[in-house]
Scaffold this active site. Structure first.
Site, PDB file in Angstrom:
ATOM      1  CE  LYS A 144      -4.620  -1.537   1.465  1.00  0.00           C
ATOM      2  NZ  LYS A 144      -4.193  -3.172   1.694  1.00  0.00           N
TER       3      LYS A 144
ATOM      4  CD  GLU B 279     -10.676   4.189   0.593  1.00  0.00           C
ATOM      5  OE1 GLU B 279     -10.577   5.406   0.515  1.00  0.00           O
ATOM      6  OE2 GLU B 279      -9.922   3.335   0.204  1.00  0.00           O
TER       7      GLU B 279
ATOM      8  CB  SER C 199       0.071  -8.170  -0.937  1.00  0.00           C
ATOM      9  OG  SER C 199      -0.621  -9.103  -0.086  1.00  0.00           O
TER      10      SER C 199
HETATM   11  C1  LIG Z   1      -5.040  -4.143   1.399  1.00  0.00           C
HETATM   12  C2  LIG Z   1      -4.269  -5.398   1.254  1.00  0.00           C
HETATM   13  C3  LIG Z   1      -4.573  -6.221   0.100  1.00  0.00           C
HETATM   14  C4  LIG Z   1      -5.566  -6.071  -0.615  1.00  0.00           C
HETATM   15  O1  LIG Z   1      -5.690  -5.019  -1.429  1.00  0.00           O
HETATM   16  P1  LIG Z   1      -5.518  -5.068  -3.237  1.00  0.00           P
HETATM   17  O2  LIG Z   1      -5.939  -3.644  -3.337  1.00  0.00           O
HETATM   18  O3  LIG Z   1      -6.244  -6.175  -3.464  1.00  0.00           O
HETATM   19  O4  LIG Z   1      -3.885  -5.387  -3.329  1.00  0.00           O
HETATM   20  C5  LIG Z   1      -3.835  -7.317   0.329  1.00  0.00           C
HETATM   21  N1  LIG Z   1      -2.859  -7.519   0.854  1.00  0.00           N
HETATM   22  C6  LIG Z   1      -2.157  -6.808   1.998  1.00  0.00           C
HETATM   23  C7  LIG Z   1      -1.346  -7.229   2.781  1.00  0.00           C
HETATM   24  C8  LIG Z   1      -3.181  -5.697   2.211  1.00  0.00           C
HETATM   25  O5  LIG Z   1      -2.858  -4.886   3.295  1.00  0.00           O
END
Ligand SMILES: *Cc1c(COP(=O)(O)O)cnc(C)c1O
Length: 398
Positions: A105, A127, A384
């Site tokens: 993010k 948000e 992620s």
């Molecule tokens: C917010 C988040 C996601 C999901 O968001 P996407 O917009 O689909 O990438 C995935 N993994 C983590 C670690 C997150 O914080």
């Protein structure tokens, strides 16, 4: 915001995949800008500013430098040696968990904060559901001397105490939202409403590839650093240079979109993994929510329903419009996994590789662990985020 059901149109596909959608902001029949009159000007202004910034080597250079000196990029591509041996695959992990604040993010919010500064804005509005995007926005706001106002459902504020403290520590103002189910969907509606009255001073910092144009495109571009880096790193790690499969989890779809953007012009198969209970692409229906035409979980009256997932970051009832387009074209495939598979995948990764992944990211791992891939396949998985925040939910599994 209106929540209505719209019948599909058959649009002609033009231009390269995952390129600039142009003024219409559409990806095939999805995307666009379904917003009140009072926000049209603001969205146009964001689009113009982004177009200008993205074509400016000065802006790009400054963002690259910030990603390197502050966010910790490039992130490594880690060969998962023991896991690969167990699965009979070659698994490479793109380590967004190692960025500052612990997830992808940060890539998006640094870009949007820089853009807000360039536009002369003094505030960021965001948000947040679990609080991850709120924390990232509060971080970028502190770094740039902007004021962050984060809208969060009252129920989520209760559930996500630690992230609320983080945001307060970073100097953000948190606005509790008590309408509807008091979760992410309501927080987003309220944040957009607030933006209407603050367009001259505030930039709306959207957290995923959602919302009205230009957000789905802009957020994908700010996240494509994941895919671009991974593509270069795969070229040195893999004899074939490109993996057979590129896999990422999908909430709104930003880490997946950024990952896919680096591989969309290669033969790699692109796989987006959704949560069983938050599967916009797999179980949603066409509709409009928060300014964008895409797929959303809905009841028979077209009312958007609540999503449920063990991973708070996948708890959004929809998916970004470009993903639905890629699915329609057959360029990407979207699959779902269940909560129990996700927990097992997180534990298995921790014990084979010494990496505690976010439960969101564990969705992508759970899918490759199903044993359905041809033996010997090469797989690039985007991790992620890191899993420290999820240890409470994992207690029962250990
Ligand atoms: C917010 C988040 C996601 C999901 O968001 P996407 O917009 O689909 O990438 C995935 N993994 C983590 C670690 C997150 O914080």
């Amino acid at each position: 915001m209106p929540e209505l059901l719209i019948r599909p149109r058959r649009d002609v596909v033009r231009g390269p995949l995952m390129g600039d959608p142009g003024a219409s902001g559409r990806f095939g029949e999805y995307g666009g800008r379904y917003i009140p009159e009072s926000l049209i000007g603001a969205c146009r202004e964001v689009e113009e500013a982004f177009r200008d910034a993205w074509a400016d080597p000065g802006f790009r250079g400054q963002l690259d430098r910030l990603l390197a000196t502050y966010a910790g990029r490039p992130t490594p591509l880690t060969p998962a040696i023991r896991l690969s041996a167990e699965l009979g695959l070659t698994v490479l992990l793109k380590r967004e968990d190692l960025t500052h604040t612990g997830s992808h993010k940060i890539n998006n919010v640094l870009g949007q904060a820089m853009l807000a500064k360039r536009m002369g804005r003094t505030h960021l509005i965001a948000e947040t559901g679990a609080g991850q995007h709120g924390v990232a926005t509060a971080t970028a706001a502190a770094l740039f001397g902007l004021q962050a106002t984060v809208f969060m459902g009252a129920k989520d504020i209760e559930r996500q105490e630690l992230n609320v403290f983080r945001m307060r520590m970073l100097g953000a103002q948190i606005v509790p939202v008590t309408s509807g189910a008091q979760t992410l969907k309501d927080a987003t509606s309220e944040a957009m409403r607030h933006w209407v009255g603050a367009v001259d001073t505030a930039h709306y910092c959207m957290g995923s590839v959602l919302g009205p144009a230009p957000y789905p495109w802009m957020v994908r571009e700010f996240q494509r650093v994941i895919g671009d880096e991974a593509r270069r790193q795969c070229a040195t790690e893999l004899p074939a240079a490109v993996p057979d499969y590129v896999v990422a989890c999908v909430g709104g779809g930003s880490n997946a979109a950024g990952t896919f953007a680096g591989f969309v012009d290669t033969p790699a198969r692109l796989i987006g993994v959704e949560a069983d209970g938050g599967a916009g692409a797999s179980k949603g229906r066409l509709g409009v929510l928060h300014g964008v035409r895409s797929m959303f979980l809905q009841d028979d009256d077209g009312q958007v329903t609540e999503a449920h997932s063990i991973a708070a970051g996948l708890d959004y009832p929809g998916i970004g419009p470009e993903h639905v387009h890629l699915r329609d074209l057959g360029r990407a495939r979207y699959v779902t996994v269940a909560d129990d598979e996700v927990v097992a995948a997180a534990v298995r990764l921790a014990r084979t590789e010494g990496i505690i992944a976010a439960l969101e990211s564990a969705h992508a791992l759970a899918w490759i662990m199903r044993g359905e891939l041809p033996p010997g396949s090469t797989v690039m998985v985007t991790l992620s985020g890191r899993g420290d925040k999820d240890l409470g939910s994992l207690k029962g599994a250990l």
